[in-house]
Design an enzyme around this catalytic site. Structure first.
Site, mmCIF file in Angstrom:
data_model
loop_
_atom_site.group_PDB
_atom_site.id
_atom_site.type_symbol
_atom_site.label_atom_id
_atom_site.label_comp_id
_atom_site.label_asym_id
_atom_site.label_seq_id
_atom_site.Cartn_x
_atom_site.Cartn_y
_atom_site.Cartn_z
ATOM 1 C CB SER A 11 11.274 -4.057 -8.436
ATOM 2 O OG SER A 11 11.342 -3.018 -7.490
ATOM 3 C CG ASP A 20 11.896 -5.757 -4.223
ATOM 4 O OD1 ASP A 20 11.459 -5.818 -5.381
ATOM 5 O OD2 ASP A 20 13.057 -5.409 -3.948
#
Length: 293
Positions: A54, A183
């Site tokens: 991320s 994610d």
């Protein structure tokens, strides 16, 4: 040691430990990663590899491209200096439209295109492909349909990083080689385990550790959604640490900041200074012990 000090370690010495670093997820808290990278620069330590999830993948890519920690700091602060300019860029990256929600009862007016976000916010120094990076980079995302971790280290860089940071409800899933990525924090928020066979000393930077102070009011919907993700990622990391810890775990004191506090970059970086100093002390001790053997 001040930021202009001469590095105490020569790069590439035969007797020096090889260092690799993992930069974890955590939204705006991830600005703290920059201070840690500055510590490596000031010590003259060039990591053999970088693993990122991320925001850690986004900052790790800039560092792997050859930017120094100080250069990344200056770029990041400038990128969020103007609230109006930042909001303008986010509007350009928006996928959903408010009219879709009101007139058709569907859509998400705040949903963003992660690849467009990267185009608007990433430094020009970052190449289009992993192969153009100066240092090896491992990017972690979640394959949505296969429900598993996907580690990327070659090919197109932008979609890989955009997928790694595709927070559900905020950034749309990213198409990548016939897959849809979300994610990476859903499966591996602190990917230090990918580096054990690449280095003698594995450093991991965890910015999900610690919750925000207790409040008496009910959490807002977005606060609940992002807070739940942070709790989940903290639980995953805690279980990983029980199985095997990195050689050096750094936890900057940024728990008072929220996932979306990007406009507070300078404050987050100031809060990370003590972690920067801690890493310099611990790495110095490792190198001095190795050189004394």
């Amino acid at each position: 040691m001040d930021s202009g000090a001469t590095p105490i370690f020569a790069r590439g010495g035969a007797s020096e430990p090889i260092v690799a670093i993992a930069l974890g997820s955590g939204g705006a808290r991830g600005f703290a990663h920059i201070a840690v990278l500055e510590a490596l620069d000031e010590l003259g330590v060039a990591p053999s590899a970088i693993a990122g999830t991320s925001i850690g993948a986004m900052i790790g890519a800039a560092y792997a491209a050859g930017m120094s920690g100080r250069e990344i700091r200056a770029y990041a602060i400038d990128a969020v200096r103007s609230r109006s300019e930042m909001m303008g860029k986010l509007l350009r990256a928006r996928v959903g439209r408010f009219s879709d929600l009101v007139l058709r009862g569907r859509g998400n007016p705040v949903l963003l295109d992660g690849e467009v976000c990267l185009d608007l916010f990433w430094p020009e120094a970052v190449p289009d492909f992993f192969e153009g990076l100066a240092k090896p980079l491992l990017v972690v995302a979640t394959d949505f349909y296969d429900r598993r971790e996907l580690v990327m280290s070659s090919g197109a860089l932008g979609p890989a990083v955009a997928g790694s940071m595709a927070i559900p409800g905020l950034i749309q899933p990213v198409a990548y080689s016939g897959r849809y990525l979300i994610d990476g924090g859903a499966v591996n928020p602190l990917p230090y385990d990918l580096l054990f066979d690449r280095a003698d000393v594995v450093v991991a930077v965890d910015v999900t550790f610690g919750g925000r102070r207790r409040e008496s009011r009910r959490p807002a919907p977005f606060q609940s959604m992002f807070g739940a993700a942070q709790i989940m990622q903290g639980a995953i990391t805690a279980q990983k640490l029980k199985m095997r810890s990195p050689d050096i775990l750094v936890r900057p004191g940024v728990e008072q900041f929220g996932v979306l506090d990007f406009l507070r970059a300078s404050q987050i970086l100031r809060a990370a200074e003590s972690a920067k100093d801690e890493l310099k002390r611990r790495l110095s001790a490792r190198f001095e012990a190795a050189l004394g053997d």
